[in-house]
Design an enzyme around this catalytic site. Structure first.
Site, PDB file in Angstrom:
ATOM      1  CG  HIS A  51      -1.916   1.012   1.266  1.00 49.09           C
ATOM      2  ND1 HIS A  51      -1.559   2.289   1.578  1.00 49.09           N
ATOM      3  CD2 HIS A  51      -3.366   0.995   0.792  1.00 49.09           C
ATOM      4  CE1 HIS A  51      -2.769   2.828   1.205  1.00 49.09           C
ATOM      5  NE2 HIS A  51      -3.970   2.274   0.757  1.00 49.09           N
ATOM      6  CD  GLU A  97      -5.379   1.849  -2.685  1.00 46.26           C
ATOM      7  OE1 GLU A  97      -6.593   1.669  -2.504  1.00 46.26           O
ATOM      8  OE2 GLU A  97      -4.564   1.944  -1.995  1.00 46.26           O
TER       9      GLU A  97
END
Ligand code: 13P
Length: 249
Positions: free
Chosen positions: A95, A167
């Site tokens: 992430h 993302e």
């Protein structure tokens, strides 16, 4: 046909008691949902409790990170076997917050993805460019490099088990969602790269979009050919809004 996957990444929110309260409120809201895989990613201390509560519902449980070693002197880290025993089915890996605040490299990300696959869990490999990288025309370079780094030495036979999450860092927690067209453009690029790597197996890879996904923008995002789900942060913290997102169709 790819089954859509919608995952809620709770980040460092919710104590175990709050996580349990969420699940108890959420389950009845989604009990009739078919044709979409739902995953919850609570902080480490709540994984076991959440996994017990969702048992039999078909809902998966993800960790937000993992260590690649089987075991060892790695203070503060958690192994895949520990996660598996607690009931985790998926691991979010790489992430942008891990890359940015904890200096996670593509090499570490790759080790984690490979270890997760070897153990039979599903990795959710995150990629995404920052605002200056997008403004500088470097989006494809950056996500291409992160994708190649993260998938290094993973054979086509395992490829379809990898989930990729695009993302864009500038869209995370900012309320500034990528337009469906911006997201689709990057997703198509990522699938093209996966095809070069794994051939036909790339058609089975779910590519999720993440970054300010909300109940009112999920349908427009999901209408695109290469957008196969979402990785949701803020809007996954309330049972009502996350239930609206997973029932987008
Ligand atoms: P937000 O949905 O809060 O923008 O977070 C996205 C994210 O980082 C999910 O992993």
């Amino acid at each position: 046909m790819r089954v859509p996957l919608i995952a809620g990444n709770w980040k460092m929110y919710k104590t175990a008691a709050e996580a349990e309260a969420f699940v108890l409120a959420f389950l009845p809201l989604v009990s009739g949902v078919r044709g979409v895989e739902i995953v919850l990613a609570p902080p480490y201390p709540s994984i076991g409790a959440v996994a017990l509560l969702v048992r039999g519902s078909g809902i998966g449980v993800a960790s937000q990170n993992v260590h690649y070693a089987d075991e060892g002197a790695f203070t503060g880290e958690v192994s895949i076997r520990m996660l598996q025993e607690a009931g985790a089915t998926h691991c979010i890996i790489g992430h942008s917050e891990r890359r940015q605040y904890f200096a996670e490299s593509d090499d570490a990300v790759n080790r984690k993805v490979r270890a997760t696959l070897a153990a039979g869990l599903t990795p959710i490999l995150c990629v995404g460019e920052t605002d200056p990288e997008r403004e500088g025309g470097k989006t494809f370079d950056v996500v291409g490099r992160q994708l190649a780094g993260g998938t290094k030495e993973i054979p086509a036979s395992m490829g379809s088990r990898v989930v990729v999450a695009y993302e864009p860092v500038w869209a995370i927690g900012t309320g500034k969602t990528a337009t469906p067209a911006q997201a689709q453009e990057v997703h198509a690029f990522l699938r093209g790269r996966l095809k070069e790597l794994w051939g036909g197996a790339a058609d089975a890879v779910r590519i999720l979009y993440g970054g300010s996904v909300k109940p009112d923008n999920i349908a427009a995002l999901m209408a695109n050919e290469d957008i196969d789900g979402a990785l949701v942060g803020g809007a996954s913290l309330s049972p009502g809004s996350f239930a609206k997102i997973v029932t987008f169709h």
